[in-house]
Design a protein around this motif. Sequence first.
Motif, mmCIF file in Angstrom:
data_model
loop_
_atom_site.group_PDB
_atom_site.id
_atom_site.type_symbol
_atom_site.label_atom_id
_atom_site.label_comp_id
_atom_site.label_asym_id
_atom_site.label_seq_id
_atom_site.Cartn_x
_atom_site.Cartn_y
_atom_site.Cartn_z
ATOM 1 N N ASP A 152 36.213 31.203 14.465
ATOM 2 C CA ASP A 152 35.964 31.017 13.034
ATOM 3 C C ASP A 152 35.973 29.532 12.689
ATOM 4 O OD1 ASP A 152 35.795 33.750 12.530
ATOM 5 O OD2 ASP A 152 37.977 33.925 12.344
ATOM 6 N N PRO A 153 35.215 29.130 11.641
ATOM 7 C CA PRO A 153 35.143 27.708 11.261
ATOM 8 C C PRO A 153 36.513 27.083 11.012
ATOM 9 C CG PRO A 153 33.429 28.950 10.140
ATOM 10 C CD PRO A 153 34.283 29.960 10.840
ATOM 11 N N GLU A 154 37.408 27.810 10.360
ATOM 12 C CA GLU A 154 38.722 27.220 10.059
ATOM 13 C C GLU A 154 39.525 26.942 11.331
ATOM 14 O OE1 GLU A 154 39.042 31.731 9.163
ATOM 15 O OE2 GLU A 154 37.591 30.093 8.874
ATOM 16 N N GLU A 155 39.193 27.618 12.441
ATOM 17 C CA GLU A 155 39.861 27.352 13.711
ATOM 18 C C GLU A 155 39.197 26.214 14.465
ATOM 19 O OE1 GLU A 155 41.519 31.413 15.532
ATOM 20 O OE2 GLU A 155 39.436 31.618 14.864
ATOM 21 N N ASN A 157 37.364 23.703 12.903
ATOM 22 C CA ASN A 157 37.353 22.470 12.101
ATOM 23 C C ASN A 157 38.387 21.436 12.546
ATOM 24 O OD1 ASN A 157 35.171 23.146 10.528
ATOM 25 N ND2 ASN A 157 36.399 24.094 8.907
ATOM 26 N N PRO A 158 39.636 21.837 12.907
ATOM 27 C CA PRO A 158 40.603 20.830 13.364
ATOM 28 C C PRO A 158 40.120 20.067 14.601
ATOM 29 C CG PRO A 158 41.739 22.858 12.801
ATOM 30 C CD PRO A 158 40.276 23.166 12.751
ATOM 31 N N ASP A 180 37.587 17.519 13.319
ATOM 32 C CA ASP A 180 38.271 16.385 12.681
ATOM 33 C C ASP A 180 38.876 15.459 13.720
ATOM 34 O OD1 ASP A 180 37.611 17.378 10.207
ATOM 35 O OD2 ASP A 180 39.522 18.442 9.916
ATOM 36 N N GLU A 240 27.074 27.428 8.960
ATOM 37 C CA GLU A 240 28.080 28.477 9.058
ATOM 38 C C GLU A 240 28.085 29.167 10.433
ATOM 39 O OE1 GLU A 240 27.631 31.181 5.842
ATOM 40 O OE2 GLU A 240 28.110 29.683 4.301
ATOM 41 N N LYS A 280 29.094 30.095 13.956
ATOM 42 C CA LYS A 280 30.411 30.026 14.591
ATOM 43 C C LYS A 280 30.276 29.576 16.055
ATOM 44 C CE LYS A 280 32.353 33.737 11.737
ATOM 45 N NZ LYS A 280 33.014 35.074 11.745
#
Length: 459
Positions: free
Chosen positions: A20-23, A25-26, A29, A105, A107
């Motif tokens: 998933d993107p939230e996983e 994204n870190p 970054d 979006e 994945k």
Amino acid sequence: MKISVRNLEPTKVKLTITVDPEEFNPFLDEARKEIAKQVTVPGFRKGHVPGKIIDQRIGFAAVAGEAVNNGVPELYSQALEEKGIRPMAQPEIDVQEVPASAKDETKLKFTATVERRPEIELPELEGMTIDVAKPEVTDEDVAARLETLRQRFGTLVGVDRPAAKGDFANIDLTAEIDGETVDSQEGVSYELGSATMLDGMDEALEGLSAGEETSFEGTLEAGDHEGEKALIKVKVNSVKAEELPELDDDFAQDASEFDTLDELKADIRKSLEQDSAARQATEARDAFLTKLAEGLEIPVPKGVKADAAAEHLKGMTPDPETATKEQKDEAEAAAEKELKDQILLDTLAEKMDVKVSQADVFNFLASIAQQYGMDPNAFISAIVRNNQLGSAVAEVGRSKGLLAGMRAVSFTCEGEALDLSAFLGEEESDEDESVAAASAAAAVADEIASADEAVEDAE
């Protein structure tokens, strides 16, 4: 993170991992921060370039590539942990989908194909009893040990007769290939019948007296012409026979701290009994493992087995490419047994909930270093640098699992309880002193790294 597992073989799986993107994204970054440290962008200090500017100037594809390189191994490890898969080899990774921009979006999706440890069901240890044969020390055993000691005090005496098995001949050797001398040695002492030199040497020397010469065809076993056929010329300089001392009280006084031969024999018997007790413990271990594996089918990963067989073959012949079928079969059988034992012991360690402490790892590696006469700290540092610490931790875990398993069952000898506590040690009770194997590896690595840094600072 979505994980699907497909069993390709009993020891091989293919994981499909969708992140998933939230996983992810870190990792993006972190990639932007690392890239920012390496590039110069007008108007910004190095290392302080905003992520959006990095995406614009460097390109999101470069950022995503860095994030994938750093993130996939960690995400793969998380997937293994979640699904309870224990890999036995490095995975084949195939990245299938990656977002094309920060707003895409799509994945992250990748597959990992890996050979795994098979799941086997070990028998319950509670109530298990294993009988071990009683070791015996016979008069013949004592006599054999006494004869070995006697030979240490033997002397060589020149004889005027043809050489026979057991004699020592002083010889000169010359090896020729196509009439050209390729090797020569003088004054070599050789025991007839020992078969410690070239094939055919014993047969060539037997029956020769001092001053006589002979020749035979043999295969050179070392040097630039190793493996080649050569004409071996041999000259006998002298023949000596071994003269042994009489077995009496005088011998006992010369060979030991005892005054009489009977006292020496009693001491030898005591030593043999101690050795036999150690052999009995080894037999108990083998019987325990045999009992565990009884009726079990333990499949072995094909790729891991092929690699292990290749390593065994390297130790059997200088040129594995020319190995015989017998050598290849022997190497394959040894690799299969080794891997089955590992699988059995790893499963046992897991069943016994074994913990590996930092001290366990240090002691294990230090003992190996001592065996090879190496400095323990230098050896451990080398293990860490070569990424072999995980293997060391696994070996410690197997050893501790085996001991824990053997302590959980009962051993008997001729119907009587057999006490193996001298070999198995006491069960550990302070669990706070232990950490998981991975943590132990990390702790050891960190400590060694810190020690290395301290040395560098001191210099």
